[in-house]
Design an enzyme around this catalytic site. Structure first.
Site, PDB file in Angstrom:
ATOM      1  N   LYS A 159      87.477  39.000  16.645  1.00 28.46           N
ATOM      2  CA  LYS A 159      86.918  39.222  17.980  1.00 28.46           C
ATOM      3  C   LYS A 159      85.414  38.962  18.047  1.00 28.46           C
ATOM      4  O   LYS A 159      84.879  38.621  19.098  1.00 28.46           O
ATOM      5  CB  LYS A 159      87.181  40.660  18.430  1.00 28.46           C
ATOM      6  CG  LYS A 159      88.660  40.987  18.649  1.00 28.46           C
ATOM      7  CD  LYS A 159      89.201  40.351  19.901  1.00 28.46           C
ATOM      8  CE  LYS A 159      90.597  40.840  20.245  1.00 28.46           C
ATOM      9  NZ  LYS A 159      91.144  40.087  21.407  1.00 28.46           N
ATOM     10  N   GLU A 185      86.621  44.937  28.146  1.00 35.36           N
ATOM     11  CA  GLU A 185      87.821  45.764  28.041  1.00 35.36           C
ATOM     12  C   GLU A 185      88.226  45.776  26.575  1.00 35.36           C
ATOM     13  O   GLU A 185      87.834  44.905  25.803  1.00 35.36           O
ATOM     14  CB  GLU A 185      88.954  45.173  28.884  1.00 35.36           C
ATOM     15  CG  GLU A 185      89.751  44.044  28.218  1.00 35.36           C
ATOM     16  CD  GLU A 185      88.928  42.808  27.847  1.00 35.36           C
ATOM     17  OE1 GLU A 185      87.918  42.535  28.509  1.00 35.36           O
ATOM     18  OE2 GLU A 185      89.308  42.114  26.884  1.00 35.36           O
ATOM     19  N   SER A 218      93.938  38.278  11.225  1.00 33.89           N
ATOM     20  CA  SER A 218      92.957  38.407  12.312  1.00 33.89           C
ATOM     21  C   SER A 218      92.020  39.595  12.168  1.00 33.89           C
ATOM     22  O   SER A 218      90.923  39.589  12.705  1.00 33.89           O
ATOM     23  CB  SER A 218      93.680  38.474  13.649  1.00 33.89           C
ATOM     24  OG  SER A 218      94.630  39.525  13.638  1.00 33.89           O
TER      25      SER A 218
END
Lengths: 416, 264
Positions: free
Chosen positions: A109, A131, A397
């Protein structure tokens, strides 16, 4: 209820070629039939400004070198490509892990959050809203905003605030304000609704730092551009370290940003199969999983025409996944297109399969993957069963620290 | 007369017109069906919200009422039935997010809505650029599509939106979601009034102000700068409090018809 579009073979080829050449999305933000911009009029000028700003900055050598410098010195890129020998041996394949868990803040991210925070600063935004589901994007946004010096407010579903308590602490420690969202289903989807509402209230001063390859144009494009660093690095590393490209690249798909980041640079490599693994949850019943590409139908959610999990009447349904980051009823429009043209195969892994894969990765490799990433591992395990000896690249991830409290609760017999 | 013309005539019939918003199927199907014909007598135009699971342009009040209506079985079918059975003076507009309309299919939707006596649609998450398929389907059944404009809409776009709008132009008075407050101090009143004047100057259609009109004072102050006033969240709150929203609209009308105080 709309049927999924059928795309003729010649058209599939043309769309794939356009994707590979970087000509999609088109000027309307469309990936073939998917994508676009379906938002309240209040946001139209803001989206146009973000698109213009992002295109200008991403094409600007000065900005690119600032971004690359930060990715290197602050995020810790390139992340390693790790051969997972013992796990590969156990599953009967040649397994390679692209280690986004080693990026700053512990997940992929950060690539997107940093890029967008820099863009926000350059376009003169005064505050950032974001968010978060699992909390990984919230933490990344909080960290990136601290780095570039912008105040940050993160909307997080109240259910996820409970599930992912360590990340709430981290966000606050990094100076962000965390707002629990109790409306709707109180998960990621409700958090996006609420972040959009905040942005609608102040579209001129606020920058919405969206965390996945979803939402109205330009986000699916912008997030892909910022996440494609994963696939570019992984492709180079495979060639250098494995001496070849993988037979298949596998990634988990919630909204789909880490998967699109891994897949996009491989789209032109026809010999590399691409496999997206969605959350199969508890069962195949509507509401018991989050397998949007596998079981969804076309519609509009959060500003984009894509696939979603909905009733016959077009009401969006609640989803379930053991992993908060995959617990989302929509998916990015580029994934909807990749499924429609058959370039990527989408499968599911259940909660149980993900937990087993997580356990195996911990025991064989000394790596605690995030529950999201564990779905990709479960997909790779199944692929290895069907293609013994295959060379598999898995996008790991994120790291699993955030999930430890939930896993411990589950071990004591509660729900994760 | 087609739907757009019916809507325009209804707005021009009063000065300013009162547009009442009701969430379809709220507080429940029976009470909504009973309320709608009474509201069609009290207001000049009635907007019926088709509840959607993810109403991103709506504030807490309409979110709450949408969720309650969905839980009590409201859908496009039950709402169209209530409209068809309602009768009354004021035309009816449906306000819906795009997804339930996509699920219904535009052609079938337009036909069913026209049969039920609906005059037009407002779709808050459908920008002009993407509106052609729905606009054509609605026009084929004689129904209008109302466009929204906002204080941050750039001038050239404002003109395009006003020209494209059927029936009236929906001028969002605040950036924000439904249920806020239009303006709190003289400076914001001044900004609001000059924005409405700006929209009216370029619009070939009447202009209705919506979002944040909660009291007779708001209505009276904005009435001079708009052809119609849209009242939504305030009516839902009346219903939630167990009061009669029709009475609220009648009181607004009375306030508007009283001799005006000098403007602030």
């Amino acid at each position: 209820m709309i049927a999924r579009p059928r795309i003729a073979a010649a058209e599939r080829e043309r769309l794939l070629a356009e994707l590979v050449e970087g000509r999609l999305p088109d000027e309307r933000g469309r990936f073939g039939p998917f994508g676009g911009r379906f938002v309240p009029e209040t946001l139209m000028p803001a989206l146009q400004r973000i698109e213009e700003g992002a295109r200008r900055l991403l094409g600007d050598p000065g900005f690119r070198s600032e971004l690359e410098g930060e990715l290197r010195a602050w995020v810790g890129r390139p992340t390693p490509l790790t051969p997972a020998r013992r796990l590969g041996e156990a599953w009967g394949c040649d397994l390679w892990l692209k280690r986004e868990d080693l990026a700053h803040t512990g997940a992929h991210k950060i690539n997107n959050a940093l890029g967008q925070a820099l863009i926000a600063r350059h376009v003169g935004a005064r505050r950032v809203v974001a968010e978060t589901g699992a909390g990984q994007h919230g933490v990344a946004a909080a960290a990136a905003c601290a780095r570039v010096g912008l105040p940050c407010r993160v909307y997080m579903g109240a259910v996820d605030v409970e599930r992912q308590a360590p990340n709430v602490d981290r966000m606050e420690r990094l100076g962000a304000e965390v707002v629990p969202v109790r409306t709707g289903d109180a998960t990621l989807r409700a958090a996006i609704d609420e972040a959009l509402r905040d942005w609608v209230s102040d579209p001129e001063e606020t920058y919405y730092l969206l965390g996945s390859a979803v939402g109205p144009h330009p986000y699916p494009w912008l997030v892909r551009e910022l996440q494609a660093v994963i696939g570019r690095e992984a492709r180079d590393q495979m060639l250098r370290e494995a001496g070849r490209l993988p037979d298949a690249a596998v990634a988990c798909v919630g909204g789909g940003s880490n998967a699109i980041g891994l897949f996009h640079p491989f789209l032109g490599d026809r010999d590399v199969d691409l496999v997206g693994v969605e959350a199969g949850g508890r069962s195949e019943g509507l509401g018991a999983h989050a397998a949007t590409v596998v079981r969804g139908t076309p519609g509009v959610l959060h500003g984009s025409y894509s696939l979603l999990l909905q009733t016959e009447e077009g009401q969006v349904v609640e989803t379930h996944s053991i992993s908060a980051g995959l617990d989302y009823p929509g998916v990015g429009p580029e994934h909807a297109l990749l499924a429609a043209i058959g370039r990527v195969t989408y499968v599911t892994a259940t909660d149980e399969e993900a937990l087993e894969a997580l356990e195996a990765c911990c025991r064989h490799e000394g790596i605690v993957p995030a529950l999201e990433s564990a779905h990709a591992l479960a997909g790779a395990r199944r692929l290895a069963g069907a293609r013994p000896g295959a060379v598999l690249l898995v996008g790991l991830s994120g790291r699993g620290d955030k999930d430890l409290p939930a896993l411990a609760r589950r071990r004591r017999g509660g729900e994760g | 007369m087609n739907g757009g013309a019916r809507i325009e005539r209804a707005i021009r019939s009063a000065s300013p017109a009162l547009v009442a918003f009701l969430t379809g199927g709220f507080p429940d199907r029976e009470r909504f069906a009973a309320l709608l014909p009474r509201m069609r007598e009290a207001a000049d135009l009635v907007e019926v919200g088709v509840p959607f699971s993810d109403p991103m342009a709506d504030g807490v009040t309409i979110q709450r009422s949408s969720r309650a209506a969905l839980e009590r079985g409201a859908n496009l079918d039950t709402i169209l039935r209530a409209v068809a059975d309602s009768g009354g003076r004021a035309p009816v507009l449906l306000m819906s997010y795009l997804n339930p309309l996509l699920a219904a299919g535009f052609e079938a939707l337009a036909r069913r809505a026209a049969e039920a006596g609906v005059s037009g649609f407002i779709v808050p998450d459908l920008p002009l650029e993407e509106s052609q398929p729905l606009r054509e389907a609605l026009a084929g059944a004689g129904l209008g599509l109302v466009q929204l404009v906002t204080p941050v809409t750039p001038p050239p776009r404002l003109e395009r939106l006003c020209r494209a709008s059927d029936g009236f132009v929906y001028a969002v008075t605040v950036t924000g979601t439904t249920g806020g407050t239009a303006a709190r101090d003289p400076a914001s009143w001044h900004r609001l009034n000059s924005y409405l004047d700006r929209v009216r100057a370029v619009s070939p259609r009447p202009v209705c102000a919506g979002f944040g009109i909660r009291t007779p004072e708001h209505a009276a102050a904005l009435g001079a700068h708009a052809d119609g006033l849209i009242v939504g969240s305030a009516l839902i709150e009346e219903i939630e409090a167990g009061r009669d929203p029709v009475r609220f609209v009648e009181d607004l009308r009375a306030a508007l018809d009283r001799p005006r105080r000098p403007e602030r």
